[in-house]
Design a protein around this motif. Structure first.
Motif, PDB file in Angstrom:
ATOM      1  N   ASN A   1      -9.295  -8.643 -15.211  1.00 38.66           N
ATOM      2  CA  ASN A   1      -9.257  -9.887 -15.865  1.00 38.66           C
ATOM      3  C   ASN A   1     -10.464  -9.908 -16.832  1.00 38.66           C
ATOM      4  OD1 ASN A   1     -11.623 -10.616 -14.510  1.00 38.66           O
ATOM      5  ND2 ASN A   1     -10.530 -11.317 -12.816  1.00 38.66           N
ATOM      6  N   ASP A   2     -10.401 -10.983 -17.725  1.00 38.00           N
ATOM      7  CA  ASP A   2     -11.403 -10.924 -18.751  1.00 38.00           C
ATOM      8  C   ASP A   2     -12.904 -11.290 -18.275  1.00 38.00           C
ATOM      9  OD1 ASP A   2      -9.488 -10.995 -20.732  1.00 38.00           O
ATOM     10  OD2 ASP A   2      -9.288 -12.768 -20.940  1.00 38.00           O
ATOM     11  N   ALA A   3     -12.878 -11.778 -16.963  1.00 41.53           N
ATOM     12  CA  ALA A   3     -14.263 -11.898 -16.423  1.00 41.53           C
ATOM     13  C   ALA A   3     -14.821 -10.616 -16.272  1.00 41.53           C
ATOM     14  CB  ALA A   3     -14.206 -12.782 -15.253  1.00 41.53           C
ATOM     15  N   HIS A   4     -13.901  -9.609 -15.824  1.00 37.60           N
ATOM     16  CA  HIS A   4     -14.621  -8.394 -15.310  1.00 37.60           C
ATOM     17  C   HIS A   4     -14.821  -7.722 -16.624  1.00 37.60           C
ATOM     18  CE1 HIS A   4     -13.204  -8.362 -10.781  1.00 37.60           C
ATOM     19  NE2 HIS A   4     -13.665  -8.936 -11.231  1.00 37.60           N
ATOM     20  N   LYS A   5     -14.059  -7.800 -17.444  1.00 37.89           N
ATOM     21  CA  LYS A   5     -14.287  -7.046 -18.960  1.00 37.89           C
ATOM     22  C   LYS A   5     -15.435  -7.447 -19.584  1.00 37.89           C
ATOM     23  CE  LYS A   5     -12.004  -6.529 -23.391  1.00 37.89           C
ATOM     24  NZ  LYS A   5     -10.733  -7.019 -24.092  1.00 37.89           N
ATOM     25  N   GLN A   6     -15.932  -8.753 -19.465  1.00 31.94           N
ATOM     26  CA  GLN A   6     -17.262  -9.170 -19.785  1.00 31.94           C
ATOM     27  C   GLN A   6     -18.455  -8.620 -19.146  1.00 31.94           C
ATOM     28  OE1 GLN A   6     -17.608 -11.216 -22.555  1.00 31.94           O
ATOM     29  NE2 GLN A   6     -19.736 -11.185 -22.656  1.00 31.94           N
ATOM     30  N   ALA A   7     -18.287  -8.687 -17.736  1.00 33.93           N
ATOM     31  CA  ALA A   7     -19.377  -8.064 -16.850  1.00 33.93           C
ATOM     32  C   ALA A   7     -19.636  -6.818 -17.090  1.00 33.93           C
ATOM     33  CB  ALA A   7     -18.816  -8.453 -15.519  1.00 33.93           C
ATOM     34  N   TYR A   8     -18.213  -5.804 -17.320  1.00 34.68           N
ATOM     35  CA  TYR A   8     -18.523  -4.405 -17.468  1.00 34.68           C
ATOM     36  C   TYR A   8     -19.195  -4.382 -18.908  1.00 34.68           C
ATOM     37  CZ  TYR A   8     -17.176   0.096 -18.432  1.00 34.68           C
ATOM     38  OH  TYR A   8     -17.193   1.593 -18.483  1.00 34.68           O
ATOM     39  N   TRP A   9     -18.780  -4.994 -20.048  1.00 32.85           N
ATOM     40  CA  TRP A   9     -19.648  -4.908 -21.105  1.00 32.85           C
ATOM     41  C   TRP A   9     -21.225  -5.319 -21.028  1.00 32.85           C
ATOM     42  CZ3 TRP A   9     -22.456  -7.975 -24.623  1.00 32.85           C
ATOM     43  CH2 TRP A   9     -22.612  -7.282 -25.649  1.00 32.85           C
ATOM     44  N   ARG A  10     -21.531  -6.373 -20.315  1.00 34.51           N
ATOM     45  CA  ARG A  10     -22.801  -6.620 -20.175  1.00 34.51           C
ATOM     46  C   ARG A  10     -23.456  -5.527 -19.542  1.00 34.51           C
ATOM     47  NH1 ARG A  10     -21.597 -12.808 -18.415  1.00 34.51           N
ATOM     48  NH2 ARG A  10     -21.677 -13.619 -20.373  1.00 34.51           N
TER      49      ARG A  10
ATOM     50  N   MET B   1      -3.509   2.236 -12.528  1.00 34.53           N
ATOM     51  CA  MET B   1      -4.713   2.410 -12.966  1.00 34.53           C
ATOM     52  C   MET B   1      -5.707   1.490 -12.361  1.00 34.53           C
ATOM     53  SD  MET B   1      -6.148   2.470 -16.968  1.00 34.53           S
ATOM     54  CE  MET B   1      -7.571   3.171 -17.205  1.00 34.53           C
ATOM     55  N   ASN B   2      -6.837   1.907 -12.281  1.00 37.13           N
ATOM     56  CA  ASN B   2      -7.828   1.013 -11.597  1.00 37.13           C
ATOM     57  C   ASN B   2      -8.799   0.275 -12.594  1.00 37.13           C
ATOM     58  OD1 ASN B   2      -6.913   2.034  -9.397  1.00 37.13           O
ATOM     59  ND2 ASN B   2      -8.737   3.359  -8.900  1.00 37.13           N
ATOM     60  N   CYS B   3      -9.665  -0.854 -12.136  1.00 40.44           N
ATOM     61  CA  CYS B   3     -10.297  -1.698 -13.094  1.00 40.44           C
ATOM     62  C   CYS B   3     -11.554  -0.932 -13.109  1.00 40.44           C
ATOM     63  CB  CYS B   3     -10.486  -3.274 -12.259  1.00 40.44           C
ATOM     64  SG  CYS B   3     -11.801  -3.992 -13.241  1.00 40.44           S
ATOM     65  N   LEU B   4     -12.325  -0.700 -14.316  1.00 46.20           N
ATOM     66  CA  LEU B   4     -13.494  -0.173 -14.542  1.00 46.20           C
ATOM     67  C   LEU B   4     -14.615  -0.888 -13.971  1.00 46.20           C
ATOM     68  CD1 LEU B   4     -13.086   0.952 -18.406  1.00 46.20           C
ATOM     69  CD2 LEU B   4     -12.654   2.331 -16.447  1.00 46.20           C
ATOM     70  N   TYR B   5     -14.475  -2.246 -13.784  1.00 47.31           N
ATOM     71  CA  TYR B   5     -15.673  -2.815 -13.101  1.00 47.31           C
ATOM     72  C   TYR B   5     -15.726  -2.814 -11.934  1.00 47.31           C
ATOM     73  CZ  TYR B   5     -19.095  -6.769 -12.337  1.00 47.31           C
ATOM     74  OH  TYR B   5     -19.858  -7.315 -11.775  1.00 47.31           O
ATOM     75  N   CYS B   6     -14.471  -3.442 -11.134  1.00 48.79           N
ATOM     76  CA  CYS B   6     -14.461  -3.323  -9.663  1.00 48.79           C
ATOM     77  C   CYS B   6     -13.825  -2.287  -8.947  1.00 48.79           C
ATOM     78  CB  CYS B   6     -13.974  -4.701  -9.327  1.00 48.79           C
ATOM     79  SG  CYS B   6     -12.182  -4.906  -9.491  1.00 48.79           S
ATOM     80  N   GLY B   7     -13.040  -1.515  -9.530  1.00 48.18           N
ATOM     81  CA  GLY B   7     -12.354  -0.512  -9.051  1.00 48.18           C
ATOM     82  C   GLY B   7     -10.735  -0.885  -8.627  1.00 48.18           C
ATOM     83  N   ALA B   8     -10.480  -2.262  -8.501  1.00 51.12           N
ATOM     84  CA  ALA B   8      -9.166  -2.655  -7.900  1.00 51.12           C
ATOM     85  C   ALA B   8      -8.153  -2.309  -8.885  1.00 51.12           C
ATOM     86  CB  ALA B   8      -9.029  -4.129  -7.802  1.00 51.12           C
ATOM     87  N   ILE B   9      -6.912  -1.916  -8.143  1.00 44.81           N
ATOM     88  CA  ILE B   9      -5.658  -1.371  -9.019  1.00 44.81           C
ATOM     89  C   ILE B   9      -5.116  -2.660  -9.692  1.00 44.81           C
ATOM     90  CG2 ILE B   9      -3.156  -0.693  -8.529  1.00 44.81           C
ATOM     91  CD1 ILE B   9      -4.240   0.489  -5.783  1.00 44.81           C
TER      92      ILE B   9
END
Length: 147
Positions: A21-30, A1-9
């Motif tokens: 990671n949690d930083a990408h989760k927070q950035a995506y939510w924002r 599966m790919n990260c919803l924020y950066c697209g990395a695997i």
């Protein structure tokens, strides 16, 4: 599966993970909620602009009313504090006909030039004018002061 924020695997045992990671989760939510906040802020800004516009109109109306009242106060001060003599009858001849105007012009007791107090005394005691006629006289005198 790919990260919803950066697209990395996403590597790891859990397949339910959606972010690296949690930083990408927070950035995506924002990022997702930033658009909603922008719309809310824009609507609030528009409401504030309308409120400011309404208040500006109210202020302008109050300033005009204040100016009108200052002018009225100045006229009342002139009316009550002025003891100069005027040619009231000459001014009165140029005005539109009224019952009081005709009564004053027909009187032989009124002087051609006098102060307001002297004219009022003549109206009260010589011509026996009613309170309504005295009010009309005061109105006419104020009009004369304005012209």
């Amino acid at each position: 599966m790919n990260c919803l924020y950066c697209g990395a695997i996403i590597e790891g045992k859990r397949k339910s993970r959606k972010f690296c990671n949690d930083a990408h989760k927070q950035a995506y939510w924002r990022k997702q909620h930033q658009g909603e906040q922008s719309q809310e802020l824009l609507s609030e800004l528009e409401e504030l602009r309308e409120k400011v516009h309404d208040q500006a109109q109210t202020i302008e109306a109050l300033e005009q009313e204040t100016m009108r009242l200052h002018n009225r106060l100045d006229l009342e001060r002139r009316f009550h504090g002025d003891h100069s003599t005027y040619s009231f009858l000459a001014w009165l001849k140029k005005q539109s006909p009224s019952a009081l105007r005709d009564k004053l012009l027909a009187s032989s007791f009124l002087p051609a030039r006098a102060s307001r107090a002297k004219y009022e005394a003549h109206l009260r005691y010589t011509l026996q004018c009613s309170p309504e006629e005295m009010d009309e006289f005061a109105h006419l005198w104020k009009l004369m002061l304005l012209s």
